[in-house]
Design a protein around this motif. Structure first.
Motif, PDB file in Angstrom:
ATOM      1  N   LEU A   5      19.126  23.054  12.445  1.00  0.00           N
ATOM      2  CA  LEU A   5      20.443  22.434  12.291  1.00  0.00           C
ATOM      3  C   LEU A   5      21.500  23.451  11.857  1.00  0.00           C
ATOM      4  O   LEU A   5      22.603  23.499  12.416  1.00  0.00           O
ATOM      5  N   PHE A  28      30.268  25.960   4.555  1.00  0.00           N
ATOM      6  CA  PHE A  28      30.892  24.703   4.979  1.00  0.00           C
ATOM      7  C   PHE A  28      30.610  23.620   3.943  1.00  0.00           C
ATOM      8  O   PHE A  28      29.669  23.731   3.143  1.00  0.00           O
ATOM      9  N   ARG A  29      31.448  22.575   3.981  1.00  0.00           N
ATOM     10  CA  ARG A  29      31.294  21.495   2.993  1.00  0.00           C
ATOM     11  C   ARG A  29      30.092  20.622   3.352  1.00  0.00           C
ATOM     12  O   ARG A  29      29.879  20.299   4.528  1.00  0.00           O
ATOM     13  N   ASP A  30      29.335  20.266   2.305  1.00  0.00           N
ATOM     14  CA  ASP A  30      28.164  19.417   2.502  1.00  0.00           C
ATOM     15  C   ASP A  30      28.614  18.033   3.002  1.00  0.00           C
ATOM     16  O   ASP A  30      29.603  17.459   2.511  1.00  0.00           O
ATOM     17  N   ILE A  31      27.882  17.502   3.951  1.00  0.00           N
ATOM     18  CA  ILE A  31      28.234  16.209   4.554  1.00  0.00           C
ATOM     19  C   ILE A  31      28.024  15.059   3.567  1.00  0.00           C
ATOM     20  O   ILE A  31      28.618  13.984   3.723  1.00  0.00           O
ATOM     21  N   ASN A  86      17.136  25.188  -2.865  1.00  0.00           N
ATOM     22  CA  ASN A  86      15.864  24.471  -2.816  1.00  0.00           C
ATOM     23  C   ASN A  86      14.896  25.218  -1.900  1.00  0.00           C
ATOM     24  O   ASN A  86      15.298  25.725  -0.857  1.00  0.00           O
ATOM     25  N   CYS A  92      12.378  19.246  -2.509  1.00  0.00           N
ATOM     26  CA  CYS A  92      13.053  18.352  -1.552  1.00  0.00           C
ATOM     27  C   CYS A  92      13.995  19.107  -0.616  1.00  0.00           C
ATOM     28  O   CYS A  92      15.054  18.572  -0.246  1.00  0.00           O
ATOM     29  N   SER A  94      15.553  19.917   2.577  1.00  0.00           N
ATOM     30  CA  SER A  94      15.581  19.109   3.799  1.00  0.00           C
ATOM     31  C   SER A  94      15.949  19.934   5.033  1.00  0.00           C
ATOM     32  O   SER A  94      15.629  19.523   6.149  1.00  0.00           O
ATOM     33  N   VAL A  95      16.614  21.057   4.853  1.00  0.00           N
ATOM     34  CA  VAL A  95      16.947  21.920   5.993  1.00  0.00           C
ATOM     35  C   VAL A  95      16.287  23.275   5.757  1.00  0.00           C
ATOM     36  O   VAL A  95      16.589  23.952   4.771  1.00  0.00           O
ATOM     37  N   HIS A  99      19.725  28.463   2.122  1.00  0.00           N
ATOM     38  CA  HIS A  99      21.133  28.219   1.814  1.00  0.00           C
ATOM     39  C   HIS A  99      21.280  28.021   0.316  1.00  0.00           C
ATOM     40  O   HIS A  99      20.322  27.642  -0.380  1.00  0.00           O
ATOM     41  N   HIS A 101      23.613  25.987  -2.500  1.00  0.00           N
ATOM     42  CA  HIS A 101      24.601  24.932  -2.768  1.00  0.00           C
ATOM     43  C   HIS A 101      25.538  25.424  -3.863  1.00  0.00           C
ATOM     44  O   HIS A 101      25.064  25.852  -4.929  1.00  0.00           O
TER      45      HIS A 101
HETATM   46  P1  AMP Z   1      18.578  20.942   1.072  1.00  0.00           P
HETATM   47  O1  AMP Z   1      18.049  19.567   0.762  1.00  0.00           O
HETATM   48  O2  AMP Z   1      18.634  21.862  -0.109  1.00  0.00           O
HETATM   49  O3  AMP Z   1      17.837  21.539   2.248  1.00  0.00           O
HETATM   50  O4  AMP Z   1      20.093  20.771   1.488  1.00  0.00           O
HETATM   51  C1  AMP Z   1      20.508  20.458   2.769  1.00  0.00           C
HETATM   52  C2  AMP Z   1      21.892  19.916   2.663  1.00  0.00           C
HETATM   53  O5  AMP Z   1      22.462  19.891   3.944  1.00  0.00           O
HETATM   54  C3  AMP Z   1      21.997  18.503   2.093  1.00  0.00           C
HETATM   55  O6  AMP Z   1      22.762  18.510   0.905  1.00  0.00           O
HETATM   56  C4  AMP Z   1      22.688  17.718   3.224  1.00  0.00           C
HETATM   57  O7  AMP Z   1      23.602  16.767   2.754  1.00  0.00           O
HETATM   58  C5  AMP Z   1      23.366  18.828   3.988  1.00  0.00           C
HETATM   59  N1  AMP Z   1      23.626  18.536   5.405  1.00  0.00           N
HETATM   60  C6  AMP Z   1      22.765  18.016   6.303  1.00  0.00           C
HETATM   61  N2  AMP Z   1      23.360  17.931   7.513  1.00  0.00           N
HETATM   62  C7  AMP Z   1      24.612  18.421   7.363  1.00  0.00           C
HETATM   63  C8  AMP Z   1      25.713  18.605   8.251  1.00  0.00           C
HETATM   64  N3  AMP Z   1      25.650  18.269   9.553  1.00  0.00           N
HETATM   65  N4  AMP Z   1      26.868  19.110   7.760  1.00  0.00           N
HETATM   66  C9  AMP Z   1      26.956  19.444   6.447  1.00  0.00           C
HETATM   67  N5  AMP Z   1      25.941  19.311   5.566  1.00  0.00           N
HETATM   68  C10 AMP Z   1      24.782  18.805   6.013  1.00  0.00           C
END
Ligand code: AMP
Length: 113
Positions: A5, A28-31, A86, A92, A94-95, A99, A101
């Protein structure tokens, strides 16, 4: 990495609210913001998480932190801010693209989780 992603966001294939870009990283700003300011600072090179960073990535990881700190200044976070990265399932993540935060604009919880 084709299926990642954040690689797609960096490549402009998925829209993002970009706040900064240079030759090595993209921010970029978190969604789904967890604070008034919630920015993700992402290296352009795909590394799964900080645990996968090797010696050759150390300058890049340092650059990501420096950019995060510059963005905190730019966002007016004079009263402090929090940087979080993370790594893996227990955190947790998720991506699976390293990165950091940048969180600020409110008093953070003393509890880190
Ligand atoms: P992590 O859980 O540390 O992997 O953080 C992944 C972050 O990516 C989460 O805070 C999500 O809200 C954010 N996120 C997922 N998809 C997008 C997106 N399309 N644009 C901006 N932030 C995103």
């Amino acid at each position: 990495m084709d299926s990642c992603l954040f690689c797609k966001i960096i490549a402009g294939q998925i829209p993002s609210d970009k706040v900064y870009e240079d030759d090595r990283c993209y921010a970029f700003r978190d969604i789904n913001p967890q604070a008034p300011v919630h920015i993700l600072i992402v290296p352009k090179t795909h590394v799964a998480d900080v645990a996968e960073c090797t010696e050759k990535d150390s300058a890049l990881a340092g650059h990501v932190l420096k950019v995060a700190s510059e963005l905190a200044k730019r966002e007016g976070l004079t009263n402090g801010f929090r940087l979080v990265t993370n790594a893996g399932a227990d955190a947790c993540q998720s991506v699976k693209h390293f990165h950091v935060h940048l969180l600020g604009g409110r008093k953070m919880s003393e509890k880190m989780d």
